[in-house]
Design a protein around this motif. Sequence first.
Motif: not given
Length: 796
Positions: A103-111, A142-152, A278-287
């Motif tokens: 929060v102090e670094m103003e980052r959002e938490t996706e997972i 997942k560099r082509k993702s609109d959510v993830w990438g090198p800084d994911g 596996s964690i990515y596949k779980l997240w993808k079901a929500f996405h």
Amino acid sequence: MPYPQAPQNEQEEPLPDIGGSHQRPHALSEYNYPLPRPLFRHRTHKMVQLTETGNFTVEIPVPDDLLSRAAYTEDKEFTHMKYTAVTGDPDEFVKNDYTLRQVEMERETEIFIVVTMYNEDETLFLRTWKSIVKNIAHICSKRKSDVWGPDGWKKIVVCVVSDGREKASSIHPKTLSAIGILGAYQEGVIKTHVDTTGTSAHVFEYTTQKYIDTDYKIKGANMFRKYDLVPIQLLFCLKEKNAKKINSHRWFFNAFGRVLNPNVCVLIDVGTKPSDKSIYKLWKAFHNDSMVGGACGEIYVEKGPFWYKLLNPLVAAQNFEYKMSNILDKPFESCFGFISVLPGAFSAYRYKALRSSNEEAGPLAKYFLGEKMHDTASVGTANMYLAEDRILCFELVTKRKERWILKYIKDAHAETDVPNTLAEFISQRRRWLNGSFFAGVHSITRFYQIFRSGHSGARKFGLLIQTLYNVINLIFNWFSIANFYLIFYFLVGGTLTNPNDPLYKAWPGIAYLFVGFQQLYLFALLLCFLAALGNRPQGTRIVYFMCFFLFGVIMLISLIVSGYAMYRSFPQTPEEWGGSSALIVLFSRPVFRDLLVSISATYGAYFISSFIYLDPWHMFTSFLQYMVLLPSFTNILMVYAFCNLHDISWGTKGDTITPTFVAPVIVKREEDGRVVADVDLPVEKQDINLKYQEFMAALGKDNSKKNKKTKNSKKAKTEKEQEDYFRYFRTRVVLFWMASNLLLVSALTTPSVAQVLNISTSGSNTNNPYLTVIMWSVAILSVMRFIGSIVFLVKK
């Protein structure tokens, strides 16, 4: 931002052996606490300014080794570890103005990932940590993702919650050393009191760039690049006192979750090992589906190299159970959108779906209700909250005016270890059976909550069908020991005591063999009751081994006799065929018809669905072991569970130890109005580096010691009264359960009643309405599960 380059000449770090271990002297302080040994060589007093609300938070430089092979070496999240001494309840975390680095670094938490642990050793922790590291690396690839990438990795936070610091069986010292090597713990930082207020949890925050393999090799930045790994935002919460797993989840959801407000929360038990994607596949079901409120993947049994662990029949039988649950049960329930339980070892929830609405308390409030009511709840409610994850799933699906669904993700896998001894297995299933039974009763009796949800009419109708299915299963479970005995009595007895059977004519004494096995069956059942009342499985291993052996032999005999009964049902002569077609003749014979339908539906569903799901190997490696142990699973586990309804513990009762004295935070007010604290903290890099070397040395050798337990013989009167009430309730339930099962057995085996019901055991081809009802019911339920699994696969 691409991942920065690391030095090319860096290699794996060896584990140093600094030799010796530090012993705490036996001297006592004036408060009768053991005096701690000197942690540091240099002066450690430091003045720390408290936050505006009086919270104690401090940032400590990390050891040089943590940065020597790091890709990032400048930002404070890498150069300093943040420690917060949290006072108060987790529900007051936000109210008391505590905050977190993200929060102090103003980052959002996706997972937001939580790893809960108690006293597990470093081996289990490292296997889970290794899998999490690889999962996060895969997500960031997942560099082509609109959510993830090198800084994911900046959108992912891993929270490790340890249940207790000062109990004899709380956090394992080597596990603590492993977390210290990752940079999220330092000795000498913990403060048990802020002024006069006791600390409830110690929160450490650090973005680690270290990776410890399961073979204890510590890898730096170059190894990160080799394996395409990334930094990990690690939040380590070390609770001061043991308060069970549900309290750990309350810290995760109600304290840290409210601050970070994540999208998806992933729950993992230490020792569980999700596969790399596996964690990515779980997240993808929500996405992909905004209505998914919870999801789980396949949990499978750890088999070991070359599957050697399946040589243990108990492990093999559990392997078969897990597999068929993932092939038949979970897909069937997923079709309705309501999975009765998302396993706490590996599951995920949408945080938004769990929160309370303006109208009423949300699923999380109901989930945590059991933590505070254990001391005042009824026995049924207390047992129900042994399976609080079932309550959470039911409340989530029936949430008022909303239409959240639960989903099974077949491609998300996680490996877990299962009990490999009878005592451990029986103790585990006691919690599972009692919790699932009372939680099942809770959801069935509150089926009307389905209508308050915002689901469509079709889905509400489907949920009612699923509820009816659950009612039938609950009834079968209640009468399971009677049904199992009656099937043995009618099927085996009807064949071996039939005077017209060639086997009986050749050897009339075979009838006495059946009588002998019948007495052994009843004797084994009596042993189960005697061993379950007032005894721990750990203290009656021989008795339970005898029971497992006797029931296994009886099951083998039942299988052989069933096969023989089907063979004898075939017409043996041309006259018996009578010129009719084979199907007409065979299906006119009740035993053949009923056995064929039941076996084909049940075991046919096992085989066919396993091959359709391209996962048939358990049918060849574990099916026989499961069949032999099936009567033991039914009789021994059910008897032990019901005979111990009064026990609502998780086996952690009474593990207390004298607390270690830690100098408190002394709060002062300066002349300029600032509130500061005079504390002992590691301030010299030499001391910090030395302690880090000790962590690595401790992880590399076996220096664990058994802690002595202290017993408190004094109990409050209210606790005694509650214990008496729980035991009395247990007695009433067991008596009613035994009476209802005995009544069923007595009614169907009494000649006068059997004659009225047209039940006969005089031949293998005679009519037996009871067997017909049981076998056709089993067949119908199996077909329903099979159809559900196929529909799930087609939809997928």
